[in-house]
Design a protein around this motif. Structure first.
Motif, PDB file in Angstrom:
ATOM      1  N   GLN A 244     -27.512 -26.642  -2.294  1.00 18.46           N
ATOM      2  CA  GLN A 244     -26.791 -26.682  -1.095  1.00 18.46           C
ATOM      3  C   GLN A 244     -25.971 -27.772  -1.044  1.00 18.46           C
ATOM      4  N   ASP A 245     -24.579 -27.532  -1.228  1.00 12.40           N
ATOM      5  CA  ASP A 245     -23.467 -28.765  -1.039  1.00 12.40           C
ATOM      6  C   ASP A 245     -23.257 -28.726   0.510  1.00 12.40           C
ATOM      7  N   TYR A 246     -24.188 -28.926   1.198  1.00 11.99           N
ATOM      8  CA  TYR A 246     -23.746 -28.996   2.739  1.00 11.99           C
ATOM      9  C   TYR A 246     -25.056 -29.657   3.312  1.00 11.99           C
ATOM     10  N   ASN A 247     -24.772 -30.034   4.591  1.00 10.87           N
ATOM     11  CA  ASN A 247     -25.915 -30.695   5.316  1.00 10.87           C
ATOM     12  C   ASN A 247     -26.201 -32.062   4.302  1.00 10.87           C
ATOM     13  N   SER A 248     -25.187 -32.511   3.824  1.00 15.74           N
ATOM     14  CA  SER A 248     -25.500 -33.721   2.950  1.00 15.74           C
ATOM     15  C   SER A 248     -24.966 -35.205   3.295  1.00 15.74           C
ATOM     16  N   GLY A 249     -25.558 -35.858   3.128  1.00 19.87           N
ATOM     17  CA  GLY A 249     -24.892 -37.168   3.250  1.00 19.87           C
ATOM     18  C   GLY A 249     -23.963 -37.600   1.807  1.00 19.87           C
ATOM     19  N   HIS A 259     -19.489 -39.218  -3.321  1.00 22.79           N
ATOM     20  CA  HIS A 259     -18.851 -38.066  -3.187  1.00 22.79           C
ATOM     21  C   HIS A 259     -18.893 -37.569  -1.741  1.00 22.79           C
ATOM     22  N   THR A 260     -18.282 -37.084  -0.948  1.00 25.26           N
ATOM     23  CA  THR A 260     -18.349 -36.642   0.479  1.00 25.26           C
ATOM     24  C   THR A 260     -18.460 -34.928   0.457  1.00 25.26           C
ATOM     25  N   MET A 261     -19.051 -34.469   1.113  1.00 23.74           N
ATOM     26  CA  MET A 261     -19.085 -32.917   1.195  1.00 23.74           C
ATOM     27  C   MET A 261     -17.818 -32.655   1.819  1.00 23.74           C
ATOM     28  N   GLY A 262     -17.483 -31.306   1.917  1.00 27.77           N
ATOM     29  CA  GLY A 262     -16.417 -30.717   2.582  1.00 27.77           C
ATOM     30  C   GLY A 262     -15.107 -30.514   1.768  1.00 27.77           C
ATOM     31  N   PRO A 300     -21.297 -23.258   3.182  1.00 26.93           N
ATOM     32  CA  PRO A 300     -21.398 -22.514   4.582  1.00 26.93           C
ATOM     33  C   PRO A 300     -20.209 -21.651   4.544  1.00 26.93           C
ATOM     34  N   ALA A 301     -20.505 -20.342   5.093  1.00 25.09           N
ATOM     35  CA  ALA A 301     -19.610 -19.343   5.134  1.00 25.09           C
ATOM     36  C   ALA A 301     -18.475 -19.843   6.035  1.00 25.09           C
ATOM     37  N   GLY A 308     -20.262 -29.498   6.581  1.00 26.99           N
ATOM     38  CA  GLY A 308     -19.859 -29.321   5.003  1.00 26.99           C
ATOM     39  C   GLY A 308     -18.881 -28.192   4.647  1.00 26.99           C
ATOM     40  N   TYR A 309     -18.674 -27.464   5.646  1.00 24.83           N
ATOM     41  CA  TYR A 309     -17.904 -26.196   5.419  1.00 24.83           C
ATOM     42  C   TYR A 309     -16.617 -26.598   4.492  1.00 24.83           C
TER      43      TYR A 309
END
Length: 371
Positions: A244-249, A259-262, A300-301, A308-309
């Motif tokens: 899951q490359d989302y809801n991540s710090g 590296h920052t999500m999004g 995320p869709a 992290g969309y």
């Protein structure tokens, strides 16, 4: 073990009619292989939320692996999991069990894989004892057999997995919740055989963060990197790991930068770690690279689906970089390109339906173009 004559005749009948026969010890068998790059999505099958309910039969053909979310434990440490389909008063228009099973068969006849996903944000599963392990295997098998599913997705989040103090060798873990999960998954794989589909959807905290912190070393969180011994032990049985490359710090990559999500950069750096392998903090060990066809990542869709969309253009920049080694920006792939990249996962099919199928319409054709 030889099959009885009756079992052979039943199998032949199933192939001739294009049907599917489910029973103990038999996971779903699709009539066609998955595409080179799969589109993978979660279908809210046991609950409703703001995205609305979607019947399995109404899921478009664009989706190759459909994860039924979620089967959850009766209690965190019981090991027994239950899959309760969404009740009509919560999910307007929910189909009957018979129609639901018929939709599974129809998807499988098209070559799709339908899996039961265990856990989720609210489903804490802690296999603290061998009795819990055995209950897990028994109850998961019952769900797979009842619906004739193709396999299992492990979506353990929260406090399901952590490492005991002193458990610093991911090759030989000693923490009961980890050891028992490994044993349970190995038992399920053995029960259903080579056609059993096993996927995992850990958060970055449980995988890539292990490069910087592992378990409670240095006074850190005992959950960091806790999926690593599970992935390592099941590496020969694992179909796809889609982190899951989302809801991540922010997460440190192999370039020793955060590296920052999004954006594309996050997906490139996080996925490269799985292709190249990485050192595990405070262990003196290296987590080895996965095969190309085992590596995917999740997004995320929609913006409503999770933090992290990533806009479609950035997702496709990351996919191009990872598959072809081009357009990677300032990041240099340590593991090289992943031409056989397994695919792209999203939370969720329901949220994509909510947004007018923007995710599938953007990414299904693009995944096909990478082949």
């Amino acid at each position: 073990m030889r099959r009885s004559r009756l079992c052979v005749l039943m199998a032949v009948l199933a192939m001739v009619t294009g049907g599917f026969l489910a029973g103990p010890g038999t996971a779903g068998a699709a009539s066609a292989a998955l595409p080179k790059h799969s589109l993978i999505g979660y279908l809210h099958a046991s609950f409703a939320n703001g995205s609305g309910y979607v019947k399995l039969a109404d899921v478009p053909d664009a989706w190759d692996i459909i994860d039924l979310a979620f089967a959850e434990p009766t209690s965190p440490t019981s090991g027994e999991v239950q899959f309760n389909r969404c009740p009509a008063e919560e999910c307007a228009g929910v189909e009957s069990d018979a129609d639901f099973i018929a939709a599974i068969r129809a998807k499988q006849a098209q070559g799709k894989k339908v899996l039961i996903s265990i856990g989720g944000a609210n489903g804490q599963v802690q296999l603290t004892t061998t009795a819990a392990r055995d209950a897990f295997v028994s109850s998961v098998s019952a769900i797979i057999d009842k619906y004739g599913l193709d396999g299992l997705d492990v979506d353990f989040e929260g406090h399901s997995l952590s490492l005991d103090s002193g458990d610093t060798d991911f090759h030989k873990p000693t923490t009961p919740v980890v050891v028992n999960l490994i044993s349970a998954l190995q038992s399920l794989k053995s029960r259903y055989g080579d056609k059993f589909v096993l996927t995992m959807a850990p958060e970055t905290f449980f995988v890539q963060v292990g490069h910087q912190f592992y378990g409670g070393s240095g006074g850190g969180d005992a959950r960091t990197g806790a999926y690593l011994p599970v992935i390592y032990a099941l590496r020969d049985a694992l179909t796809v790991l889609h982190v899951q490359d989302y809801n991540s710090g922010p997460v440190m990559g192999l370039d020793e930068q955060y590296h920052t999500m999004g954006g594309a950069d996050f997906h490139i750096a996080m996925t490269d770690m799985l292709k190249a392998g990485f050192t595990v903090a405070d262990t003196g060990q290296t987590f080895p690279a996965l095969r190309d066809d085992q590596i995917g990542f999740g997004v995320p869709a929609t913006g409503e689906a999770g933090n992290g969309y990533t806009p479609p253009a950035d997702v496709q920049t990351a996919l191009t970089c990872l598959a072809k080694g081009t357009g990677c920006g300032s990041y240099t792939l340590r593991g090289g390109p992943i031409p056989g990249l397994a695919g792209l996962m999203t939370w969720s099919i329901n949220w994509d339906h909510f947004s007018g199928w923007a995710f599938q319409d953007a990414h299904r054709p693009f995944l096909d173009s990478l082949s």
